[in-house]
Design a protein around this motif. Structure first.
Motif, PDB file in Angstrom:
ATOM      1  N   SER A  17     -20.855  55.377 -34.095  1.00  0.00           N
ATOM      2  CA  SER A  17     -20.566  54.538 -35.257  1.00  0.00           C
ATOM      3  C   SER A  17     -19.855  55.396 -36.292  1.00  0.00           C
ATOM      4  CB  SER A  17     -21.865  53.987 -35.842  1.00  0.00           C
ATOM      5  OG  SER A  17     -21.597  53.352 -37.066  1.00  0.00           O
ATOM      6  N   THR A  19     -19.446  54.262 -39.334  1.00  0.00           N
ATOM      7  CA  THR A  19     -19.973  53.833 -40.629  1.00  0.00           C
ATOM      8  C   THR A  19     -21.215  54.657 -40.908  1.00  0.00           C
ATOM      9  OG1 THR A  19     -19.178  51.611 -40.187  1.00  0.00           O
ATOM     10  CG2 THR A  19     -20.768  51.859 -41.976  1.00  0.00           C
ATOM     11  N   VAL A  22     -24.757  53.073 -40.875  1.00  0.00           N
ATOM     12  CA  VAL A  22     -25.261  52.438 -39.651  1.00  0.00           C
ATOM     13  C   VAL A  22     -25.942  53.484 -38.780  1.00  0.00           C
ATOM     14  CG1 VAL A  22     -24.594  51.232 -37.544  1.00  0.00           C
ATOM     15  CG2 VAL A  22     -23.501  50.648 -39.717  1.00  0.00           C
ATOM     16  N   ARG A  23     -27.159  53.219 -38.448  1.00  0.00           N
ATOM     17  CA  ARG A  23     -27.928  54.082 -37.544  1.00  0.00           C
ATOM     18  C   ARG A  23     -28.394  53.227 -36.380  1.00  0.00           C
ATOM     19  NH1 ARG A  23     -25.783  57.974 -39.205  1.00  0.00           N
ATOM     20  NH2 ARG A  23     -26.487  59.174 -40.959  1.00  0.00           N
ATOM     21  N   PHE A  24     -28.370  53.793 -35.196  1.00  0.00           N
ATOM     22  CA  PHE A  24     -28.815  53.040 -34.025  1.00  0.00           C
ATOM     23  C   PHE A  24     -30.335  52.993 -33.986  1.00  0.00           C
ATOM     24  CE2 PHE A  24     -24.610  54.646 -32.609  1.00  0.00           C
ATOM     25  CZ  PHE A  24     -23.987  53.414 -32.504  1.00  0.00           C
ATOM     26  N   ARG A  25     -30.836  51.830 -33.708  1.00  0.00           N
ATOM     27  CA  ARG A  25     -32.278  51.637 -33.614  1.00  0.00           C
ATOM     28  C   ARG A  25     -32.714  51.720 -32.156  1.00  0.00           C
ATOM     29  NH1 ARG A  25     -30.545  46.931 -36.797  1.00  0.00           N
ATOM     30  NH2 ARG A  25     -30.577  46.049 -34.723  1.00  0.00           N
ATOM     31  N   ASP A  28     -31.113  49.191 -29.875  1.00  0.00           N
ATOM     32  CA  ASP A  28     -29.751  49.567 -29.505  1.00  0.00           C
ATOM     33  C   ASP A  28     -29.759  50.569 -28.349  1.00  0.00           C
ATOM     34  OD1 ASP A  28     -28.630  47.994 -31.586  1.00  0.00           O
ATOM     35  OD2 ASP A  28     -29.005  49.627 -33.021  1.00  0.00           O
TER      36      ASP A  28
END
Length: 172
Positions: A17, A19, A22-25, A28
């Motif tokens: 990402s 951005t 934005v962090r992946f959970r 995801d």
């Protein structure tokens, strides 16, 4: 995420990402894991298909360029597949001409000889260097040495016979 096939890592699937917020959970990561398994499976499947295609081409080339006649027949003796050497041995111009022959009438000089061989095959006997007399398209006789076996279960009508034929007329 590693792409694994047959226990080996064959690549990596990367998702990034750009951005900052934005962090992946965890959800995801689960989706990415699922996708990586699917991609690895597709890659492995494609590699296996390619390997099979190459193997088939090698064996097809081997049979097509063999100097000995090679054929497959049903247990009734009718040809199912023939190679160019067998076509030439019998004096025909194409596989189609040979595949429509009735070997009992059109190939074997003695139809009883063919019936005897087919009974041996039906019993599951492997034949090695059995000499028989065949006739060519021009009706001239040749002596042929046959070696073959049944592929399938003895007694199973779906079984086929695979045979290698060598013209030994000149040696006789």
């Amino acid at each position: 995420m590693p792409l694994k096939a047959s226990g080996q890592t064959i690549g990596v699937l990367v998702l990034q990402s750009y951005t900052e917020a934005v962090r992946f959970r965890e959800k995801d990561k689960e989706i990415l894991t699922f996708v990586s398994h699917q991609v690895a499976s597709a890659i492995e499947h494609k590699r296996n298909e390619d390997a099979l295609r190459r193997s088939e081409a090698r064996y097809r080339s081997l049979v097509q360029s063999a100097v000995y006649g090679i054929y497959r027949s049903g247990l009734d003796g009718r040809f199912l597949d023939v190679n160019p050497a067998l076509i030439a041995m019998l004096g025909y111009g194409s596989a189609e001409e040979v595949l429509v022959l009735d070997p009992r009438r059109d190939v074997f000089l003695d139809s009883q000889e063919m019936m005897r061989l087919m009974r041996e095959f039906e019993r599951g006997t492997r034949l090695d260097s059995v000499e028989v007399r065949w006739k060519r398209k021009d009706t001239s006789a040749i002596t042929v040495r046959l070696s073959g076996r049944v592929v399938g279960q003895p007694g199973d009508p779906a079984s086929v016979v695979e045979v290698i034929a060598e013209d030994v007329t000149e040696r006789r």
